[in-house]
Enzyme design. Structure first.
Site, PDB file in Angstrom:
ATOM      1  N   SER A  91       0.838  -1.195   0.000  1.00 24.40           N
ATOM      2  CA  SER A  91       0.000   0.000   0.000  1.00 24.40           C
ATOM      3  C   SER A  91       0.883   1.260   0.000  1.00 24.40           C
ATOM      4  O   SER A  91       1.744   1.387  -0.872  1.00 24.40           O
ATOM      5  CB  SER A  91      -0.925  -0.049   1.215  1.00 24.40           C
ATOM      6  OG  SER A  91      -2.039   0.769   1.044  1.00 24.40           O
ATOM      7  N   ASP A 148      -8.180  -7.244  -4.744  1.00 25.52           N
ATOM      8  CA  ASP A 148      -7.874  -5.898  -4.241  1.00 25.52           C
ATOM      9  C   ASP A 148      -8.462  -4.873  -5.208  1.00 25.52           C
ATOM     10  O   ASP A 148      -7.943  -4.674  -6.303  1.00 25.52           O
ATOM     11  CB  ASP A 148      -6.353  -5.736  -4.131  1.00 25.52           C
ATOM     12  CG  ASP A 148      -5.939  -4.400  -3.518  1.00 25.52           C
ATOM     13  OD1 ASP A 148      -6.798  -3.512  -3.344  1.00 25.52           O
ATOM     14  OD2 ASP A 148      -4.746  -4.254  -3.198  1.00 25.52           O
ATOM     15  N   HIS A 157      -7.693  -5.670  -0.395  1.00 21.48           N
ATOM     16  CA  HIS A 157      -6.423  -4.973  -0.152  1.00 21.48           C
ATOM     17  C   HIS A 157      -5.722  -5.501   1.107  1.00 21.48           C
ATOM     18  O   HIS A 157      -4.499  -5.538   1.182  1.00 21.48           O
ATOM     19  CB  HIS A 157      -6.695  -3.475  -0.027  1.00 21.48           C
ATOM     20  CG  HIS A 157      -5.462  -2.633   0.033  1.00 21.48           C
ATOM     21  ND1 HIS A 157      -4.484  -2.686  -0.933  1.00 21.48           N
ATOM     22  CD2 HIS A 157      -5.030  -1.717   0.945  1.00 21.48           C
ATOM     23  CE1 HIS A 157      -3.507  -1.834  -0.608  1.00 21.48           C
ATOM     24  NE2 HIS A 157      -3.816  -1.249   0.521  1.00 21.48           N
TER      25      HIS A 157
END
Lengths: 381, 381
Positions: free
Chosen positions: B155, B317, B350
């Site tokens: 991320s 994701d 995610h």
């Protein structure tokens, strides 16, 4: 070819009061008097067999098409409703009413509670999609219509169409649920819940009792902004905004630098001018609680029905993904209904149901023509 | 096979003060003194060639693995860091520091501004992903490390890995960007912006100057709730919650009826105990402003680099969709880097970068072993 507009239209009101006309809600609570705001376009034929009921989504209202006196924007589905349009007002009598619990003329949490002479606020009872349909049925009866040609709507409007199929299948010839679901997934519930939390976190909300003072505008704006992200798609946002920076970006550190931020703030701020925060709570809760299947599988509930169904979904809609529409069409087929399904290849996300009117027009026009012709033959038998 | 834990670990602090050690930010502003909180695990070898830098995401901190004295939960990536784990602390010296702008020991908006002896609040300058990397580089130099074996993160951690590749490619042998993007799409910006709006709509926020009194807890909780929805997938939420109703549902109309609602409220309320709302604003803004490409295409920026790259993405994701990782791997390949890509078939959305540690371990272990062996040979030349 530019299609004609309906011109100036007016909202009307229908009130049912006093027992036995009082509304018994699905929760068991009773509510009355109930006023339903509605609009109609076109002419009801002598036999009263050409009526179409349009069902609006979360933030919609009865004003589907044409213009209100002095306003420059038409109703929310003007592209689909009017002379020669998908819902051709030269042929059909089109009705749309504001939902129960709403804030655009129908009875909702911002209405006066006749028992206290004060605004309902949170004394307003929890309402369901089925309760909304119950009000629509009373309106239809009041208009003298025995059976509707079709019930049609996108998103929460589609849920109402499904609820018609469950509650009053004998009062409709067909149904057109668009970009909808037979029940919300936890992801859909979660987005609604965050919107509700944003409203209830606003100190102006005051447990719903804010009508005398400032409304929870900031909380409602945040809720609407969350909504808007889910109505668009990654691709449509990339097309519309890219990473463009705003030209008039102020010097404040957390100002809206990017176009997309400015757009969301604008849409959020505009929404609070026309929408009631408590209605937002009640309506999203009705959506989350909705479950067309309830006690048994839809294919059993719908078994043997003579209602024709057209299910429409959109490829880039990730809020109401196509798999949810496929669940509906599967239940129709398993129940033996005459049903068809179309997945429109759009990049507009959930908003596509409002924007892809050309494709929708083709689908709806043929479907409705067939339904009308079969229904007229039935009427003659 | 149960892998061993690092046991009790401690956070350390590194401060660089006074010019010329003051930090010149990418915006041109200057900041100092700057304190960076960090943790290290394993032993730095004599040649100082076995160091790995882990880069944390939005809500992470320096505490990656092991346990803080008296705490029962380990660090945020304990599954990946420790003896015999992916980042094997028997072999490698693992470092992680809290980012600049954060609120877990490093200098941020909740730190004291030495020029005023008051909390910075919004006087804290806007920081960038590149500024975070600059601080990490100073920490590495302070630890006597000339070149890192790898920089790795998911991320926003992945964005920092990309910034290392752009700013200091000669200081790293390899990079492992996971579930990340070379720049935010408007949809990603939009989700961040709604979170910021929720915080700034909270009257306790007081233009960022809230440290003496109540913090904007409700606004921050809403921001976190939005985040959580985007970290999970439709499928993982359906698996985890379905439409289960909570057993202890109160009688209040808008209480959390569904399990998913209760979970989100719980996660939101917990987050505000450990995170600073202003840091949330600064960090999300840094992510939105980040653009690895900047003036020219990455394949030109990266041309001829000797850095090995492993890009990892996850099928479900939707916040950092795999196409964004494919853009990174494409730029690597076009630049002639030795790079590989793996898309892990996970339903966790995610969050998978924190949860799919078994698959990640396979990928990372082999990659790192090879990088280490090549780097040792290079060192001998």
């Amino acid at each position: 070819m530019e299609k004609k507009s309906l011109g100036v239209v007016k909202t009307q009101y229908f009130t049912f009061a006093n027992p036995p006309d009082e509304l018994k809600l699905e929760s068991g609570a009773r509510l009355g008097p109930v006023t339903i705001a509605y609009e109609t376009y076109g002419e009801l034929n002598k036999e009263k067999t050409n009526a179409v009921l349009i069902l609006h989504a979360l933030s919609g209202d009865a004003h589907v098409a044409g213009f209100h006196e002095g306003e420059k924007d038409p109703g929310w589905w003007d592209s689909m409703v009017g002379p020669e349009k998908a819902f051709d007002t030269n042929k059909y009598f089109v009705i749309c009413s504001n939902i129960l619990g709403g804030c655009a003329g129908s009875t909702g949490p911002s209405s006066i509670n006749p028992r206290t002479n004060k605004t309902y606020c949170l004394d307003f009872p929890i309402v369901s999609i089925g309760d909304m349909v119950e009000c629509q049925k009373r309106l239809i009866e009041y208009l003298g219509i025995k059976k509707l040609l079709t019930v049609v709507g996108g998103s929460m409007g589609g849920m109402q169409a499904l609820a018609w199929l469950v509650k009053y299948p004998n009062k409709i010839h067909s149904a057109i649920p668009i970009a909808t679901a037979m029940r919300h997934s936890p992801q859909q519930i979660a987005f609604d819940e965050v919107g509700r939390q944003a409203i209830m976190a606003d100190p102006c909300w005051k447990d719903g009792d804010y009508y005398g003072g400032a409304h929870p505008a900031k909380g409602l704006a945040v809720a609407r902004m969350i909504g808007h992200i889910t109505y668009m798609s990654d691709a449509s946002m990339a097309d519309k905004f890219g990473r463009q920076k705003k030209k008039d970006s102020e010097q404040f550190k957390f100002t809206a630098d990017f176009e997309v931020e400015g757009y969301l703030r604008y849409r959020g701020d505009n929404f609070v001018k026309r929408f009631d925060a408590n209605s937002y709570l009640y309506i999203t809760k009705a959506m989350d609680n909705f479950d067309a299947t309830r006690s048994k599988p839809l294919q059993e509930v719908w078994k043997g029905l003579k209602v024709k169904v057209l299910v429409i979904a959109f490829k880039s809609d990730w809020l109401y993904p196509a798999y949810q529409s496929k669940e509906i069409i599967k239940a129709c087929k398993f129940a033996g209904l005459e049903a068809s399904y179309c997945e429109i290849d759009s990049t507009y996300g959930h908003d596509a149901f409002l924007l892809e009117f050309e494709e929708e027009t083709h689908l709806v026009k043929h479907f409705l023509k067939k339904v009308f012709s079969v229904s007229q033959n039935e009427a003659k038998l």
